[in-house]
Design an enzyme around this catalytic site. Structure first.
Site, PDB file in Angstrom:
ATOM      1  CE1 TYR A 180       0.648   0.074   4.461  1.00 60.54           C
ATOM      2  CE2 TYR A 180      -1.622  -0.592   4.771  1.00 60.54           C
ATOM      3  CZ  TYR A 180      -0.388  -0.297   5.289  1.00 60.54           C
ATOM      4  OH  TYR A 180      -0.194  -0.385   6.635  1.00 60.54           O
ATOM      5  CD  GLU A 181       0.455   6.315   1.310  1.00 67.41           C
ATOM      6  OE1 GLU A 181      -0.519   5.871   1.916  1.00 67.41           O
ATOM      7  OE2 GLU A 181       0.443   7.394   0.675  1.00 67.41           O
ATOM      8  N   GLY A 182       1.465   2.974  -2.565  1.00 65.25           N
ATOM      9  CA  GLY A 182       2.349   2.827  -3.721  1.00 65.25           C
ATOM     10  C   GLY A 182       3.174   1.568  -3.583  1.00 65.25           C
TER      11      GLY A 182
END
Lengths: 592, 592
Positions: free
Chosen positions: B434-436
């Site tokens: 997550y978060e890229g």
């Protein structure tokens, strides 16, 4: 929902183009013509993809349930088990006199990869039966063989291996389970065993437990351990089932994965057992099967990597996200498929080059076990003993890492159970632990196997690599892309071995602190050798103009990737090894 | 059952001995005297170990349940959330005018590590609120700030971030959620968002969703995306809660881990929302907070590695198995503790040297964010922007690997959920995604950040390393053990950058195919630099004769391990990078 397609073409390539098995001179191999092996692999592929794979997620979701002493396996497992029985798959490489088909282990290994990839938790019921039957075959009396083997080969009865206790796993000398002679040739087995895969379930009429225990008054430690046959139901003289024995499943463990397999705490309460093999030689009896069993676990590492890769590849081809920076590839769609992106490609190539290299390594290992068993080839036996911890440790570590990479290709969906990729990671994790944790494999490799028979087998390995390079050098491109990287990697391995020889004598920790790196270094050299062999076979076929040119070109590309991108790890492992014991052991335990 | 002890002494060492924060000249840092930071860290450590950690397994086992539109969090979460609220922990680094304590982010990061280590799933409810509040703080109108911030800082209300949709995660230009102007300044938001952490739960009176959506008629793709505030309950003029908004949780995802956090499918059905920031500048608004948010995820990688390590260490000291080959260490016991074995030591040293190095890296990163925000230091802003993908990608990859190592120390028990080690691995896995996803971090690093401002920031990094080495050379032992390995690693990084410059122009894939390796190479150099700084600080304190000599000697030993055993990875990454695009991209997608 994930899918699985058995890699029969790749297996055929390894068996025939690379290993050239029919010409190997191993008894039984002459029958393994390409058409014949193809027929077997196609059939195995069908049951794997059609019957076992659809139950993989079911097994993970439902798990096994213990109720009133009975273990219920997941929905569909019992029917699928019947189909495996009907197909005679468990007897594939078992002797004909006990109902088997007497094929070499190399075929059992190829089929085993498919079954494991399709459903590891399910296949373990069969795998443990196979292992237990092999132990009885090797160490049982004629009467024991006659009583147990036909039923185990047919899978009417299944088997287990009972080693671990709550306070000891690796260090089995501390075992507390005891076996007291009952005066009639049998023993009363009492104690608790844990982590018993397939310990109790509802798919077979009887379960034959092989149990390590100590006979009171025997030697201390590991030398006082004996192996016993302890059936769930006692077997009458006429072969029918008798009284329930004093063994019961106390608990099913909640695990990270392989939920479809019942991992049991087994309680033995004066259960009747019979000695398998000699008194106090239980470890030796267990270890006879070790190469085979550990190869089987290494195979699981490959199998999970292969099926995870197949699904990651499908997703990478389907999922549209972003654009190829070198030019749009899917102009009619809202985005290009993931596979256009170089970092996705890197991940897929890591997975693909691992799986194909690992498959060749495993099948080569299986041919050596066949040579050892069928042709009494002591050199093959020595070499495969040396390579066994590498096969087990390296292939399960890397196999796990590849499932993590495959999961990553799915982005957020990889973390959601519904998509099935998490299961591959969770299932693959166990193979690094059981059948000797990978740190123990590294210890076995560096602490025992390297020096075995005066270091003869590791020298044979180096000669083999050197000989291969020498024989096949001369093609400038192949030399640069394949042979030179292999030579460099092999030199790193030799340098590491040399470091151990020169520094391990004054302090064994100089070797042991580098054991894990050595196992991985060795693994990369083995896969490098396999890729060089596969590259060579592909090059020859291309030159001959026979077969599927794209298939062979793809092999050459994939091998080049391994050589260029994975083999450079050997220098790192060597540097770590050469830093010696001091950085690892310098800190006092109390100061951590 | 696992335990957790907050590493306050290590944090104090980094803050004061290494980063010397009170002398950093950043507004607000002058107040961060050692006694003051110690008091905060001790308190945070207490609530982490005493309140959050005991709920970690509970959260994993119970998970979140959706019933009739209401999400029930695990037993005890609500009470613990009240305690976090009472302690004012969410406002630690928020402005005083909204109820915060206005401390620098470096303190929020240190405290955040503790909370995450103790209970990642729980801490995400707070972390997302913090992130959403930061976005409102940066882009909200005065009225929006007044309406939402006091309640979010106090945790009476929580927040979420809504980016992903079923068909797009990384490529948000394909987003379908639309925001139609309603003529009164508000918008009607309609669409489906997935993977919304803390999307619905029972611990707060209101939930403030920040939602990316497209205003019809705006630019195509990513340039047409705007950011909206969509509260679960509309807020009346007087601040009281009004009508329920048209947003509902449609489903809670079954995930591999972080079960205690509700990962929701959120359905927006003409929900009323208000623009946050400018029309069509939603991505920019989201990205303002990106460095902070990604640093927070990198921190989770460290946090899980730290707590897993602590438990692996306890187990290695307690569990008796086998004997030290160099001489029995526990003659009165049946075996020696695991920690005597070199391969266990290797694993523990990997974990320890990673966690301590990562902590220094993160806290250094936080000081740069503080310098950028509080002192408008453009150089610090540029450098931390460059390093952000390294912090996020490298620390979460390595953090995950360390949890796997910690789990492995437990042998079979590591695979059994009861022992808690599997949870660390399963929870840590999400931070790589997550978060890229980490592949996107690598792309951001190589495709954007390296060349940003004419490559000024990467040059600044090299100068910083060079300067450090030059300034501190002269001590023969320190040079050999620390500075030379750092220099070699840094040279590998420069060579990789040079390769990209020379080859990326003619084919960008020559750079992108090496992006992941570059991110890891960079990460090792950063941890090498951190260890050199920590080693230097320890050496100085030892020379001064102040403080706990054993503590400083241990730091020096641990740093030497990192230098000798981990930094050699840089040469491998360089070799992979220098093999270029061809091995990665040579195979046609159709031929995989």
């Amino acid at each position: 929902m994930p899918s699985y397609t058995a890699p029969t073409k790749d297996m055929q390539f390894v068996l025939h183009d690379v290993l050239n098995i029919t010409a190997a001179g191993i008894p039984g191999y002459d029958e393994l013509e390409a058409d014949f092996t193809s027929a077997i692999l196609e059939e195995a592929g069908k049951i794997s993809a059609g019957v076992l794979q659809p139950l993989n997620v079911v097994g993970d979701t439902e798990g096994c349930v213990l109720e009133n002493g009975v273990v219920r396996t997941p929905t569909g497992f019992k029917d699928a088990f019947e189909k495996v029985k009907e197909g005679g798959w468990n007897g594939l490489d078992m002797p004909e006199e006990f109902g088997g088909q007497n094929m070499p282990q190399v075929m059992g290994t190829a089929v085993g990869e498919m079954f494991s990839a399709a459903n590891q938790a399910f296949t373990m019921y069969q795998g443990l039966t196979h292992g237990a039957a092999s132990a009885i075959l090797a160490h049982g009396t004629d009467a024991q063989k006659a009583t147990y083997l036909p039923n185990m080969v047919s899978l009417d009865w299944t088997g287990t291996m009972n080693l671990t206790e709550p306070h000891c796993g690796t260090d089995l000398g501390m075992m507390r389970t005891k076996a007291e002679p009952q005066g009639d040739g049998s023993y009363a087995i009492t104690g608790q065993k844990i982590f018993i895969s397939a310990g109790e379930h509802d798919m077979a009429d009887n379960i034959i437990h092989l149990v390590l225990a100590k006979i009171p008054g025997g030697p201390d430690g590991i030398k006082g351990v004996s192996l016993f046959i302890v059936p769930k139901f006692l077997v009458n003289e006429d072969g029918s089932l008798g009284a329930r024995n004093g063994v019961a499943c106390g608990k099913i463990e909640e695990k990270m994965g392989i939920h479809g397999n019942s991992t049991c705490v087994m309680n033995y309460d004066a259960a009747t057992g019979w000695l398998l093999g000699e008194e106090h030689k239980g470890m030796r009896a267990m270890f006879t099967m070790m190469n085979e069993a550990r190869l089987g676990v290494g195979m699981q590492g490959l199998a999970q990597a292969e099926v995870a890769y197949q699904n990651a590849l499908d997703y990478a081809k389907d999922r549209l996200q972003g654009r190829d920076v070198t030019g749009v590839k899917n102009p009619d769609g809202p985005a290009d498929p993931l596979i256009v992106h170089p970092d996705i490609r890197r991940s897929l190539m890591d997975q693909k080059s691992f799986a194909e290299g690992a498959r060749a390594f495993l099948l080569w290992g299986a041919t050596m076990i066949d040579a050892a068993h069928r042709a009494k080839d002591a050199d093959a036996d020595g070499l495969v003993s040396l390579l066994t911890p590498v096969i087990k440790g390296f292939l399960t570590d890397e196999g796990y890492d590849m499932t993590v990479r495959a999961q990553q290709v799915y982005g957020g969906h990889g973390y959601i159970e519904e998509w099935g990729m998490s299961q591959y990671t969770r299932d693959a994790r166990i193979a690094m632990i059981y059948e000797g944790a990978n740190g123990v494999q590294a210890l076995d490799l560096v602490g025992r196997k390297l020096a075995q028979d005066g270091g003869k087998h590791v020298m044979a390995f180096f000669d083999l690599v050197k000989g291969f390079i020498k024989e096949n050098a001369g093609d400038e491109e192949f030399d640069a892309q394949y042979l030179e990287p292999l030579k460099a990697a092999s030199k790193d391995l030799q340098a590491a071995g040399m470091y151990f020889m020169q520094n391990g004598m004054k302090n064994p920790n100089n070797a042991l602190a580098g054991s894990y790196d050595f196992m991985h270094l060795f693994g990369h050299v083995c896969l490098g050798l396999m890729w060089a062999k596969m590259g060579l076979a592909a090059k020859r076929s291309l030159a001959d103009g026979t077969g599927d040119a794209t298939f062979y070109e793809t092999k050459l590309m994939t091998g080049r990737y391994y050589m260029a991108r994975r083999l450079p790890a050997t220098a790192m492992h060597l540097a770590r090894i050469q830093s010696g014991a001091e950085p690892v052991m310098g800190l006092e335990a109390a100061n951590f």
